[in-house]
Design an enzyme around this catalytic site. Structure first.
Site, PDB file in Angstrom:
ATOM      1  N   VAL A  67       0.807  -1.224   0.000  1.00  0.00           N
ATOM      2  CA  VAL A  67       0.000   0.000   0.000  1.00  0.00           C
ATOM      3  C   VAL A  67       0.842   1.278   0.000  1.00  0.00           C
ATOM      4  CG1 VAL A  67      -2.079  -1.012   1.023  1.00  0.00           C
ATOM      5  CG2 VAL A  67      -0.304  -0.061   2.530  1.00  0.00           C
ATOM      6  N   ASN A  93      -6.395  -0.967   6.907  1.00  0.00           N
ATOM      7  CA  ASN A  93      -5.952  -1.701   8.089  1.00  0.00           C
ATOM      8  C   ASN A  93      -4.467  -2.060   8.060  1.00  0.00           C
ATOM      9  OD1 ASN A  93      -6.460  -3.803  10.399  1.00  0.00           O
ATOM     10  ND2 ASN A  93      -5.555  -4.986   8.726  1.00  0.00           N
ATOM     11  N   SER A 145      -4.905   4.057  16.141  1.00  0.00           N
ATOM     12  CA  SER A 145      -4.531   3.354  17.375  1.00  0.00           C
ATOM     13  C   SER A 145      -4.666   4.336  18.527  1.00  0.00           C
ATOM     14  CB  SER A 145      -3.071   2.888  17.277  1.00  0.00           C
ATOM     15  OG  SER A 145      -2.610   2.470  18.543  1.00  0.00           O
ATOM     16  N   TYR A 159       5.844   4.507  15.518  1.00  0.00           N
ATOM     17  CA  TYR A 159       4.515   3.968  15.168  1.00  0.00           C
ATOM     18  C   TYR A 159       3.422   4.929  15.655  1.00  0.00           C
ATOM     19  CZ  TYR A 159       0.484   0.750  15.773  1.00  0.00           C
ATOM     20  OH  TYR A 159      -0.757   0.158  15.765  1.00  0.00           O
ATOM     21  N   ALA A 161       3.564   8.100  16.111  1.00  0.00           N
ATOM     22  CA  ALA A 161       3.532   9.299  15.256  1.00  0.00           C
ATOM     23  C   ALA A 161       2.783   8.989  13.956  1.00  0.00           C
ATOM     24  CB  ALA A 161       4.950   9.773  14.962  1.00  0.00           C
ATOM     25  N   SER A 162       3.009   7.781  13.405  1.00  0.00           N
ATOM     26  CA  SER A 162       2.318   7.413  12.154  1.00  0.00           C
ATOM     27  C   SER A 162       0.810   7.345  12.381  1.00  0.00           C
ATOM     28  CB  SER A 162       2.844   6.071  11.615  1.00  0.00           C
ATOM     29  OG  SER A 162       2.339   4.978  12.351  1.00  0.00           O
ATOM     30  N   LYS A 163       0.400   6.848  13.542  1.00  0.00           N
ATOM     31  CA  LYS A 163      -1.034   6.698  13.821  1.00  0.00           C
ATOM     32  C   LYS A 163      -1.691   8.051  14.134  1.00  0.00           C
ATOM     33  CE  LYS A 163      -1.456   2.311  13.085  1.00  0.00           C
ATOM     34  NZ  LYS A 163      -2.341   1.800  12.030  1.00  0.00           N
TER      35      LYS A 163
HETATM   36  N1  LIG Z   1      -2.574  -5.404  17.398  1.00  0.00           N
HETATM   37  C1  LIG Z   1      -2.785  -4.288  18.084  1.00  0.00           C
HETATM   38  O1  LIG Z   1      -2.640  -4.279  19.324  1.00  0.00           O
HETATM   39  C2  LIG Z   1      -3.210  -3.034  17.383  1.00  0.00           C
HETATM   40  C3  LIG Z   1      -3.628  -1.956  18.169  1.00  0.00           C
HETATM   41  C4  LIG Z   1      -4.019  -0.766  17.550  1.00  0.00           C
HETATM   42  C5  LIG Z   1      -3.990  -0.672  16.176  1.00  0.00           C
HETATM   43  N2  LIG Z   1      -3.567  -1.745  15.432  1.00  0.00           N
HETATM   44  C6  LIG Z   1      -3.539  -1.562  13.989  1.00  0.00           C
HETATM   45  O2  LIG Z   1      -4.430  -2.489  13.394  1.00  0.00           O
HETATM   46  C7  LIG Z   1      -3.940  -2.848  12.097  1.00  0.00           C
HETATM   47  C8  LIG Z   1      -3.817  -4.361  12.009  1.00  0.00           C
HETATM   48  O3  LIG Z   1      -2.944  -4.796  13.030  1.00  0.00           O
HETATM   49  P1  LIG Z   1      -2.688  -6.336  13.358  1.00  0.00           P
HETATM   50  O4  LIG Z   1      -2.304  -6.400  14.772  1.00  0.00           O
HETATM   51  O5  LIG Z   1      -3.795  -7.163  12.842  1.00  0.00           O
HETATM   52  O6  LIG Z   1      -1.370  -6.565  12.476  1.00  0.00           O
HETATM   53  P2  LIG Z   1      -0.682  -7.916  11.961  1.00  0.00           P
HETATM   54  O7  LIG Z   1      -1.297  -9.115  12.570  1.00  0.00           O
HETATM   55  O8  LIG Z   1       0.772  -7.686  12.095  1.00  0.00           O
HETATM   56  O9  LIG Z   1      -1.087  -7.906  10.383  1.00  0.00           O
HETATM   57  C9  LIG Z   1      -0.640  -6.865   9.564  1.00  0.00           C
HETATM   58  C10 LIG Z   1      -1.291  -6.983   8.206  1.00  0.00           C
HETATM   59  O10 LIG Z   1      -0.837  -5.879   7.400  1.00  0.00           O
HETATM   60  C11 LIG Z   1      -0.293  -6.375   6.180  1.00  0.00           C
HETATM   61  N3  LIG Z   1       0.748  -5.493   5.682  1.00  0.00           N
HETATM   62  C12 LIG Z   1       1.914  -5.140   6.260  1.00  0.00           C
HETATM   63  N4  LIG Z   1       2.595  -4.288   5.476  1.00  0.00           N
HETATM   64  C13 LIG Z   1       1.837  -4.096   4.369  1.00  0.00           C
HETATM   65  C14 LIG Z   1       1.992  -3.323   3.188  1.00  0.00           C
HETATM   66  N5  LIG Z   1       3.085  -2.576   2.962  1.00  0.00           N
HETATM   67  N6  LIG Z   1       1.007  -3.360   2.250  1.00  0.00           N
HETATM   68  C15 LIG Z   1      -0.091  -4.122   2.433  1.00  0.00           C
HETATM   69  N7  LIG Z   1      -0.299  -4.876   3.543  1.00  0.00           N
HETATM   70  C16 LIG Z   1       0.659  -4.856   4.498  1.00  0.00           C
HETATM   71  C17 LIG Z   1       0.216  -7.769   6.517  1.00  0.00           C
HETATM   72  O11 LIG Z   1       0.339  -8.545   5.330  1.00  0.00           O
HETATM   73  P3  LIG Z   1       1.316  -9.843   5.273  1.00  0.00           P
HETATM   74  O12 LIG Z   1       0.628 -10.916   6.094  1.00  0.00           O
HETATM   75  O13 LIG Z   1       1.382 -10.184   3.831  1.00  0.00           O
HETATM   76  O14 LIG Z   1       2.613  -9.432   5.865  1.00  0.00           O
HETATM   77  C18 LIG Z   1      -0.907  -8.249   7.457  1.00  0.00           C
HETATM   78  O15 LIG Z   1      -2.005  -8.696   6.698  1.00  0.00           O
HETATM   79  C19 LIG Z   1      -2.609  -2.116  11.921  1.00  0.00           C
HETATM   80  O16 LIG Z   1      -2.815  -0.910  11.232  1.00  0.00           O
HETATM   81  C20 LIG Z   1      -2.190  -1.835  13.341  1.00  0.00           C
HETATM   82  O17 LIG Z   1      -1.336  -0.740  13.432  1.00  0.00           O
HETATM   83  C21 LIG Z   1      -3.180  -2.911  16.001  1.00  0.00           C
END
Ligand SMILES: NC(=O)c1ccc[n+]([C@@H]2O[C@H](COP(=O)([O-])OP(=O)(O)OC[C@H]3O[C@@H](n4cnc5c(N)ncnc54)[C@H](OP(=O)(O)O)[C@@H]3O)[C@@H](O)[C@H]2O)c1
Length: 248
Positions: A67, A93, A145, A159, A161-163
């Site tokens: 992305v 996401n 986040s 991270y 800062a990005s959010k």
């Molecule tokens: N987990 C938490 O505690 C938490 C809290 C707040 C916010 N969030 C946010 O929620 C979202 C999902 O988090 P998650 O915990 O589910 O993460 P995750 O399990 O690490 O999964 C990340 C997903 O993003 C994809 N991805 C990574 N880099 C990419 C790129 N350059 N282009 C397209 N897809 C990409 C990965 O694809 P691949 O499988 O192909 O690598 C995977 O499908 C993120 O934005 C994260 O910052 C998470």
């Protein structure tokens, strides 16, 4: 099984695993056709496609796309339009985190985090959102986040800062696409996904003491809220909604 959303299509970026995969499942369960996007986990993305098509009898398209790359996002959207004609909902996401101590932090890592989390969200909001705006219909949900609102974890200051940037983009795109496209953001707190798999057990226990509900969320709980705000709601717009179990 309700199928009231049959014929509608959602793109969930980064939906090969974690919150994205749970969201893909939830939308498919509701009758949406789903575009699963991944960057490296082809097998997981394809396994999820097979599972959703089998369980819910919906159309699922898998697209590899980084992305952060504008040309790849344009190509992804072209493929979606060719397959489904239009897109009804965009869930931004995809995200990465690279936790480290301040001493160990590298500018290259910071840049990559910004590219994926912030520029990635900008790319899809601009390329796909603009088309939704021209068609006078659509809904965009950006995953930010709580780290982008309240800083409480310096290991992820880049991270965070990005959010914070994703929250700012949400406001600006909501202004740009009003009144036709609602643009909102869900700000999750801690969620049980691979992103947090390296966390120290004692740290997790300590953090849970600061969550009113006493535990991390499961990805399915975030998926439900994403669906509600992006699809069921009609008046959430330009909103940043914390889904963190309550922090104390
Ligand atoms: N987990 C938490 O505690 C938490 C809290 C707040 C916010 N969030 C946010 O929620 C979202 C999902 O988090 P998650 O915990 O589910 O993460 P995750 O399990 O690490 O999964 C990340 C997903 O993003 C994809 N991805 C990574 N880099 C990419 C790129 N350059 N282009 C397209 N897809 C990409 C990965 O694809 P691949 O499988 O192909 O690598 C995977 O499908 C993120 O934005 C994260 O910052 C998470």
């Amino acid at each position: 099984m309700t199928n009231s959303y049959s014929g509608k299509t959602v793109l969930i970026t980064g939906s090969s695993r974690g919150i994205g995969a749970a969201t893909a499942d939830y939308f498919a369960q509701k009758g949406f056709n789903v575009v699963i996007n991944y960057v490296s986990n082809k097998d997981k993305a394809n396994d999820l496609k097979n599972e959703l098509e089998f369980k819910y009898n919906v159309k699922v398209l898998v697209i590899k796309c980084d992305v952060s790359n504008e040309e790849e996002v344009k190509a992804m959207y072209k493929q979606i339009k060719k397959e489904f004609g239009k897109l009804d909902v965009l869930v931004n996401n995809a995200g990465i985190a690279i936790d480290s101590t301040l001493e160990d932090k590298k500018v290259e890592d910071f840049k990559r985090i910004l590219e994926v989390n912030l520029i990635g969200t900008y790319n899809t909001c601009k390329i796909i959102g603009m088309d939704m705006f021209k068609k006078k219909s659509g809904s965009i949900l950006n995953i930010s986040s709580t780290n982008g609102i309240d800083s409480f974890y310096p290991y992820s200051m880049d991270y965070d800062a990005s959010k914070a940037g994703v929250i700012s983009l949400t406001h600006n795109f909501a202004l740009s696409y009003a009144p036709y496209v609602r643009v909102n953001s869900i700000a999750p707190g801690w969620v049980n996904t691979e992103m947090n798999k390296e966390l120290d057990e004692d740290y997790v226990k300590e953090e849970c003491k600061h969550i009113l509900l006493g535990k991390f969320a499961e990805p399915e709980q975030i998926a439900m809220e994403i669906f509600h705000v992006a699809v069921e709601s009609t008046y959430f717009n330009d909103a940043i909604i914390k889904v963190d179990g309550g922090r104390c």
